[in-house]
Design a protein around this motif. Sequence first.
Motif, mmCIF file in Angstrom:
data_model
loop_
_atom_site.group_PDB
_atom_site.id
_atom_site.type_symbol
_atom_site.label_atom_id
_atom_site.label_comp_id
_atom_site.label_asym_id
_atom_site.label_seq_id
_atom_site.Cartn_x
_atom_site.Cartn_y
_atom_site.Cartn_z
ATOM 1 N N TRP A 130 -16.378 -37.442 -39.281
ATOM 2 C CA TRP A 130 -17.340 -37.991 -40.232
ATOM 3 C C TRP A 130 -17.129 -37.267 -41.568
ATOM 4 C CZ3 TRP A 130 -18.993 -42.095 -37.839
ATOM 5 C CH2 TRP A 130 -18.995 -42.085 -36.435
ATOM 6 N N HIS A 131 -16.281 -37.838 -42.397
ATOM 7 C CA HIS A 131 -15.761 -37.178 -43.592
ATOM 8 C C HIS A 131 -16.849 -37.002 -44.650
ATOM 9 C CE1 HIS A 131 -12.068 -36.247 -46.050
ATOM 10 N NE2 HIS A 131 -12.973 -36.366 -47.008
ATOM 11 N N GLY A 132 -17.150 -35.743 -44.953
ATOM 12 C CA GLY A 132 -18.147 -35.419 -45.966
ATOM 13 C C GLY A 132 -19.540 -35.232 -45.435
ATOM 14 N N LEU A 133 -19.781 -35.648 -44.202
ATOM 15 C CA LEU A 133 -21.118 -35.518 -43.621
ATOM 16 C C LEU A 133 -21.295 -34.131 -42.997
ATOM 17 C CD1 LEU A 133 -21.471 -39.042 -42.001
ATOM 18 C CD2 LEU A 133 -22.968 -38.102 -43.762
ATOM 19 N N GLU A 134 -22.457 -33.570 -43.188
ATOM 20 C CA GLU A 134 -22.789 -32.272 -42.620
ATOM 21 C C GLU A 134 -23.415 -32.505 -41.242
ATOM 22 O OE1 GLU A 134 -25.296 -30.720 -45.668
ATOM 23 O OE2 GLU A 134 -23.642 -30.453 -47.086
ATOM 24 N N VAL A 135 -22.600 -32.322 -40.204
ATOM 25 C CA VAL A 135 -23.024 -32.591 -38.834
ATOM 26 C C VAL A 135 -22.822 -31.331 -37.997
ATOM 27 C CG1 VAL A 135 -22.433 -35.041 -39.032
ATOM 28 C CG2 VAL A 135 -20.732 -33.432 -38.167
ATOM 29 N N PRO A 136 -23.479 -31.238 -36.835
ATOM 30 C CA PRO A 136 -23.236 -30.095 -35.935
ATOM 31 C C PRO A 136 -21.767 -30.038 -35.520
ATOM 32 C CG PRO A 136 -25.208 -31.295 -35.283
ATOM 33 C CD PRO A 136 -24.540 -32.126 -36.328
ATOM 34 N N ILE A 137 -21.258 -28.853 -35.248
ATOM 35 C CA ILE A 137 -19.840 -28.671 -34.969
ATOM 36 C C ILE A 137 -19.370 -29.525 -33.802
ATOM 37 C CG2 ILE A 137 -20.310 -26.642 -33.516
ATOM 38 C CD1 ILE A 137 -17.140 -27.334 -35.665
ATOM 39 N N GLU A 138 -20.212 -29.738 -32.816
ATOM 40 C CA GLU A 138 -19.799 -30.529 -31.653
ATOM 41 C C GLU A 138 -19.693 -32.025 -31.976
ATOM 42 O OE1 GLU A 138 -24.272 -29.717 -31.296
ATOM 43 O OE2 GLU A 138 -22.432 -28.574 -31.771
ATOM 44 N N GLN A 139 -20.119 -32.419 -33.181
ATOM 45 C CA GLN A 139 -20.015 -33.822 -33.606
ATOM 46 C C GLN A 139 -18.915 -34.027 -34.648
ATOM 47 O OE1 GLN A 139 -22.128 -36.027 -31.985
ATOM 48 N NE2 GLN A 139 -22.709 -34.163 -30.889
ATOM 49 N N ASP A 140 -18.155 -32.985 -34.962
ATOM 50 C CA ASP A 140 -17.221 -33.021 -36.080
ATOM 51 C C ASP A 140 -15.941 -33.783 -35.781
ATOM 52 O OD1 ASP A 140 -16.682 -32.223 -38.788
ATOM 53 O OD2 ASP A 140 -15.192 -30.826 -37.981
ATOM 54 N N GLY A 141 -15.566 -33.964 -34.526
ATOM 55 C CA GLY A 141 -14.456 -34.841 -34.167
ATOM 56 C C GLY A 141 -13.070 -34.290 -34.362
ATOM 57 N N VAL A 142 -12.883 -32.967 -34.371
ATOM 58 C CA VAL A 142 -11.547 -32.392 -34.476
ATOM 59 C C VAL A 142 -11.022 -32.115 -33.065
ATOM 60 C CG1 VAL A 142 -10.141 -30.506 -35.367
ATOM 61 C CG2 VAL A 142 -12.088 -31.368 -36.703
ATOM 62 N N PRO A 143 -9.913 -32.761 -32.669
ATOM 63 C CA PRO A 143 -9.425 -32.620 -31.292
ATOM 64 C C PRO A 143 -9.214 -31.163 -30.886
ATOM 65 C CG PRO A 143 -8.234 -34.360 -32.436
ATOM 66 C CD PRO A 143 -9.051 -33.657 -33.466
ATOM 67 N N TRP A 144 -9.749 -30.822 -29.734
ATOM 68 C CA TRP A 144 -9.600 -29.531 -29.070
ATOM 69 C C TRP A 144 -10.376 -28.405 -29.745
ATOM 70 C CZ3 TRP A 144 -8.152 -30.608 -24.499
ATOM 71 C CH2 TRP A 144 -7.207 -31.611 -24.257
ATOM 72 N N ILE A 145 -10.848 -28.596 -30.961
ATOM 73 C CA ILE A 145 -11.640 -27.561 -31.619
ATOM 74 C C ILE A 145 -13.126 -27.847 -31.454
ATOM 75 C CG2 ILE A 145 -12.231 -26.534 -33.863
ATOM 76 C CD1 ILE A 145 -9.327 -26.833 -34.656
ATOM 77 N N SER A 146 -13.543 -29.060 -31.821
ATOM 78 C CA SER A 146 -14.957 -29.408 -31.662
ATOM 79 C C SER A 146 -15.203 -30.377 -30.511
ATOM 80 C CB SER A 146 -15.504 -30.002 -32.962
ATOM 81 O OG SER A 146 -14.761 -31.139 -33.346
#
Length: 441
Positions: A130-146
């Motif tokens: 979610w580009h530019g949105l301030e969301v919880p880390i578990e919602q950030d969508g980066v494979p294997w990191i979040s």
Amino acid sequence: MSGSRRNFFRNAAVFGTGLLGWSESLRAQMRGMTHGGESERPKRGSKKSPVAAVRMITPDVDDLPHEMDGNTKVFRLVAEPVKRRVVPWKTLEVWGYNGSCPGPTIQVTQGERVRVIFENRLPESTSMHWHGLEVPIEQDGVPWISQKPTAPGETFTYEFTVHQEGTFFYHAHSAMQEMMGLIGIFVAHPKEEFAPRVDHDYGVVLQEWAVLPSNSVPNSASMEFNWLTFNGVAAPLTTPLIARLGSRVRLRFVNLGMDHHPIHLHGNQFVITGTEGGRAPETTWYPTNTVLVGVAQARVVEFDAKYPGDWMIHCHLPHHMMNSMMDLLRDRQISTADLTEEGAMQQMQSLAASAKFSHVHPSPVAKDAESTPGFPQDAFMEMGMDELVEKPETHGLPKNWSAGMMGMMTMVRVLPEEKYEEITKRISRPPAAESDHRHES
């Protein structure tokens, strides 16, 4: 049920939703206008109730519908292969969401709770950022990191509260998947519209594609781009932006490609009012008519539509103002660099016959033009195909208007009241189902 039958019903539902969303957006824009064309803007110090923002329209792309679960807006987003007709003679096989590339627009209001049920129908794992949105880390969508990547056939649910306002976007967080088309606009409207209030709000996604001759699948590893699109289509298939004379217009540009794009508006000055970070302080605004939309950026501009006319808006990089003319048509390659007028006309006529439009002779050239070094350049690029790209928004344009419309461009049509009302009535009429060719199943 067969795959084609499922696609038919799904596409019919998406098409119906798109028509409904367009009509609602159109009515919302018109409700904000008085008879004289000026919007009903609250005066300084007035005690009027908060005014809701005008709904944004993404030409050639539908809105993503939602359901309500209590106070939560629930969206269903599906990543899948998509066929996208970018011009009348070229269809690309890309990746997108819900049958669309770019994906359908998500519109919410600041402060709302959002749930996105994401399904992966691609042949490989993916995720959603979610580009530019301030969301919880578990919602950030980066494979294997979040999160663990969403495998083919699996679903993943994203949920967060949108406490910001602004022009954001969603996309796969895998570089080559981004270049295959996996992006869509995410707009968070403010709880109360900004002053000065706008009457028309449009969103545009900028994309580039590298497609080799006789191919329909983009080469996502290439850095040589030959197809440039606004909202998934290239001119003259792009839909003009309609504005009433005397209104205020907002344009939102989103870029997730490999090139920066200087977007230029003819005949008008605008101010840059926002970025992917939200609204910019008014003290930072300055008049200009070209805005550089960098990679991974959003730029929001606003202007008063004071001058009637059909004003071109386009990327000003020269090669981005043209469609690729190097492609195989049956058994031979088209090239507009043919050194004889007769040869060039024959090549263009072959394309016209294939795409089923009437090709007319281009603008005049000198009798001895072929003796000049560098000729021809644009002499044989003009292709008028008005009848092939006709839609309500093109009604009333001068004959052969489409001849010089190519690549990453469209137009803002600033119309006097009578013409504006005529075209908006045409837009609100449901078209025949067979006339919608934006996406192919």
